[in-house]
Enzyme design. Structure first.
Site, mmCIF file in Angstrom:
data_model
loop_
_atom_site.group_PDB
_atom_site.id
_atom_site.type_symbol
_atom_site.label_atom_id
_atom_site.label_comp_id
_atom_site.label_asym_id
_atom_site.label_seq_id
_atom_site.Cartn_x
_atom_site.Cartn_y
_atom_site.Cartn_z
ATOM 1 N N CYS A 117 0.884 -1.164 0.000
ATOM 2 C CA CYS A 117 0.000 0.000 0.000
ATOM 3 C C CYS A 117 0.915 1.205 0.000
ATOM 4 O O CYS A 117 1.543 1.505 1.016
ATOM 5 C CB CYS A 117 -0.906 0.022 1.227
ATOM 6 S SG CYS A 117 -1.830 1.578 1.367
ATOM 7 N N CYS A 120 -0.485 4.269 2.470
ATOM 8 C CA CYS A 120 -0.450 4.220 3.944
ATOM 9 C C CYS A 120 -0.004 2.829 4.346
ATOM 10 O O CYS A 120 1.158 2.498 4.168
ATOM 11 C CB CYS A 120 -1.797 4.594 4.536
ATOM 12 S SG CYS A 120 -3.212 3.829 3.723
ATOM 13 N N SER A 121 -0.887 2.007 4.874
ATOM 14 C CA SER A 121 -0.487 0.646 5.234
ATOM 15 C C SER A 121 -1.683 -0.282 5.171
ATOM 16 O O SER A 121 -1.839 -1.154 6.009
ATOM 17 C CB SER A 121 0.137 0.625 6.630
ATOM 18 O OG SER A 121 -0.768 1.169 7.573
ATOM 19 N N CYS A 122 -2.556 -0.128 4.160
ATOM 20 C CA CYS A 122 -3.705 -1.012 4.007
ATOM 21 C C CYS A 122 -3.207 -2.453 3.900
ATOM 22 O O CYS A 122 -2.265 -2.742 3.159
ATOM 23 C CB CYS A 122 -4.505 -0.638 2.761
ATOM 24 S SG CYS A 122 -5.234 1.004 2.892
#
Lengths: 212, 108
Positions: A117, A120-122
């Site tokens: 991602c 962000c950090s999906c």
């Protein structure tokens, strides 16, 4: 009163990068603590409810994802359902994807998938638990889409030149899970034994499933 | 009176799998999910995922309606990074909301 968030953010500039440090409390960490304490003081949530939510989050982990993969390897009907609608298929395992959807991508002899991602950090937390720190790092997020083969080599994975590397940038409502190639010589193994061959990293696509 | 919410809640979809598309080369402020590195690039729709509330609206606590059709769009690495060093067939799949896409002439 106008919406303070909108007012504060309606401006045409780029936000500067935030350093990846966790040795001091940042603005948003302090805000989170303040809001949490307020919610408790006002009786909206209890500390026990927060603790239960954290425990539920921590209880989800890669073992669940590995069981899903092993079932797909051993049950063609389930695999077809998983590939067609991952969100629906993983309900068999008691998984509720919430507002997101699960999208499963299958490794084949011709295609190797990996997940990132960049925004962000999906991450497919509902089936893999919390993401590893490197997944959230600026280094991985920026380089996985720019030089995926170099990143894979640094993880010790050498994908042959004639295999297509397909990166999935998880930018919106899908959450991705890689269905790794089933290792050879595992025809007689039970789903339980197979699950033990499937690591978190294999389901992100920076490793292969282990040989038995 | 307004129409039922279901009739107005989603923008009609413009694209289907196989369609060549170009990502708008625009740089508006706000909460944008379209990665910077793919703006202005051409790719091919590989999945139509259906309508989703627009995150650019949701991020300001608005309804996100009408929902925007969301697509998975496949880009060749060499289209995004002209000096890409790996296999020329290597790709990146990215979820992109319809209002960021325009029809493109060639499928790359």
């Amino acid at each position: 009163m106008t919406d303070p968030l909108s007012a504060a953010h309606a401006h045409p500039h780029r936000h500067p990068p935030r350093p990846d440090t966790d040795d001091t409390l940042g603005h948003y960490q302090i805000m989170e603590i303040a809001i949490r304490e307020l919610l408790i003081e006002k009786g909206i949530v209890t500390p026990a409810e927060i603790q239960r939510a954290i425990e539920a989050m921590d209880a989800r982990g890669e073992a669940l994802g590995a069981r899903i993969v092993a079932r797909a390897w051993t049950d063609p009907v389930f695999k077809a359902r998983l590939m067609a609608d991952g969100t629906e298929a993983v309900r068999d395992f008691g998984v509720d994807m919430g507002t997101t959807r699960l999208f499963v991508v299958e490794n084949t002899p011709a295609v190797h998938n990996m997940i990132v991602c960049t925004l962000c950090s999906c991450y497919p937390r509902m089936v893999l638990g919390l993401p590893p720190d490197w997944y959230k790092s600026r280094n991985y997020r920026s380089r996985a889409v720019r030089e995926p083969r170099g990143v894979l080599r640094e993880f010790g994975l050498s994908v042959p030149d004639d295999v297509e590397v397909r990166v999935h940038d998880s930018t919106a409502d899908m959450r991705y899970l890689v269905l790794p190639l089933r290792p050879g010589g595992t025809e007689s193994l039970s789903a339980e034994r197979l699950a033990a061959l499937v690591s978190r990293d294999a389901m992100i696509g920076i490793a292969f499933a282990r040989n038995p | 009176m307004s129409a039922p919410a279901a009739a107005t809640a989603a923008v009609p979809s413009r694209f289907k799998p196989g369609d060549p598309v170009a990502v708008r080369q625009a740089y508006p402020p706000g909460h944008i999910r379209t990665p910077w590195y793919v703006r202005g690039r051409c790719g091919t729709v590989v999945h139509a995922l259906g309508p989703f509330p627009n995150p650019e609206e949701l991020s300001y606590n608005r309804s996100g309606l009408p929902a925007q059709p969301l697509y998975r769009v496949r880009f060749r690495q060499t289209e995004i990074w002209p000096d890409y060093a790996g296999n020329r067939r290597d790709t990146v799949d990215i979820e992109i909301y319809q209002h960021w896409l325009e029809p493109a002439g060639d499928a790359r």
